[in-house]
Design a protein around this motif. Structure first.
Motif, mmCIF file in Angstrom:
data_model
loop_
_atom_site.group_PDB
_atom_site.id
_atom_site.type_symbol
_atom_site.label_atom_id
_atom_site.label_comp_id
_atom_site.label_asym_id
_atom_site.label_seq_id
_atom_site.Cartn_x
_atom_site.Cartn_y
_atom_site.Cartn_z
ATOM 1 N N TRP A 197 -7.301 -1.726 -1.889
ATOM 2 C CA TRP A 197 -8.001 -1.165 -0.750
ATOM 3 C C TRP A 197 -9.176 -0.279 -1.162
ATOM 4 O O TRP A 197 -10.118 -0.106 -0.393
ATOM 5 C CB TRP A 197 -7.023 -0.381 0.151
ATOM 6 C CG TRP A 197 -6.153 0.582 -0.594
ATOM 7 C CD1 TRP A 197 -4.935 0.324 -1.132
ATOM 8 C CD2 TRP A 197 -6.447 1.945 -0.898
ATOM 9 N NE1 TRP A 197 -4.445 1.445 -1.762
ATOM 10 C CE2 TRP A 197 -5.348 2.462 -1.613
ATOM 11 C CE3 TRP A 197 -7.515 2.789 -0.610
ATOM 12 C CZ2 TRP A 197 -5.299 3.766 -2.063
ATOM 13 C CZ3 TRP A 197 -7.464 4.101 -1.060
ATOM 14 C CH2 TRP A 197 -6.361 4.574 -1.784
ATOM 15 N N PHE A 233 -6.852 0.994 4.916
ATOM 16 C CA PHE A 233 -5.652 0.170 4.737
ATOM 17 C C PHE A 233 -5.643 -1.008 5.716
ATOM 18 O O PHE A 233 -5.183 -2.095 5.382
ATOM 19 C CB PHE A 233 -4.394 1.005 4.903
ATOM 20 C CG PHE A 233 -4.328 2.174 3.967
ATOM 21 C CD1 PHE A 233 -4.244 1.980 2.597
ATOM 22 C CD2 PHE A 233 -4.361 3.481 4.445
ATOM 23 C CE1 PHE A 233 -4.187 3.050 1.725
ATOM 24 C CE2 PHE A 233 -4.301 4.556 3.581
ATOM 25 C CZ PHE A 233 -4.217 4.345 2.219
ATOM 26 N N GLN A 244 0.845 -1.202 0.000
ATOM 27 C CA GLN A 244 0.000 0.000 0.000
ATOM 28 C C GLN A 244 0.877 1.249 0.000
ATOM 29 O O GLN A 244 0.603 2.214 -0.722
ATOM 30 C CB GLN A 244 -0.911 0.005 1.232
ATOM 31 C CG GLN A 244 -1.927 -1.112 1.268
ATOM 32 C CD GLN A 244 -2.534 -1.297 2.653
ATOM 33 O OE1 GLN A 244 -1.976 -0.895 3.670
ATOM 34 N NE2 GLN A 244 -3.706 -1.928 2.687
#
Length: 107
Positions: free
Chosen positions: A102, A80, A44
């Motif tokens: 996400w 997240f 991420q």
């Protein structure tokens, strides 16, 4: 292989700060689910070019804190964290994860 740093004062079991995984206890580096969770955060962070990830993470937390008036609920609803918790048991998740996965969890 991630680079682990033991930080006994860490307020959580682990925390991903690319390229490191901070862990409260050395034994946590052998916890495959915990490590997988943090490696998801690394992905991420990379896709958001690291600094924007942290900004979005904090903004999302503050928004959730206002919405839920609870640290635990605010944390659990960070987008997240949702992705990482939902997929931490899938040890192959990072091999098939799509970019910005996400986003599908936004609500």
């Amino acid at each position: 292989m991630p680079c682990f740093i033991v930080v006994p004062q860490l307020p959580a079991a682990a925390m991903a700060i690319y390229p490191f995984i901070l862990i409260k206890k050395k034994a946590y580096q052998d916890d495959v689910l915990l490590v997988n969770h943090e490696k998801i955060h690394h992905q991420q962070q990379l896709e958001l070019l690291i600094v924007p990830f942290y900004l979005f993470y904090v903004v999302n937390y503050v928004f959730n804190l206002i919405k839920y008036a609870s640290h635990q609920k605010a944390y659990c609803h960070i987008i997240f964290e949702k992705e990482a918790y939902v997929n931490e048991k899938d040890l192959n998740y990072l091999n098939h994860r799509k970019l910005f996965a996400w986003l599908k969890l936004l609500n």
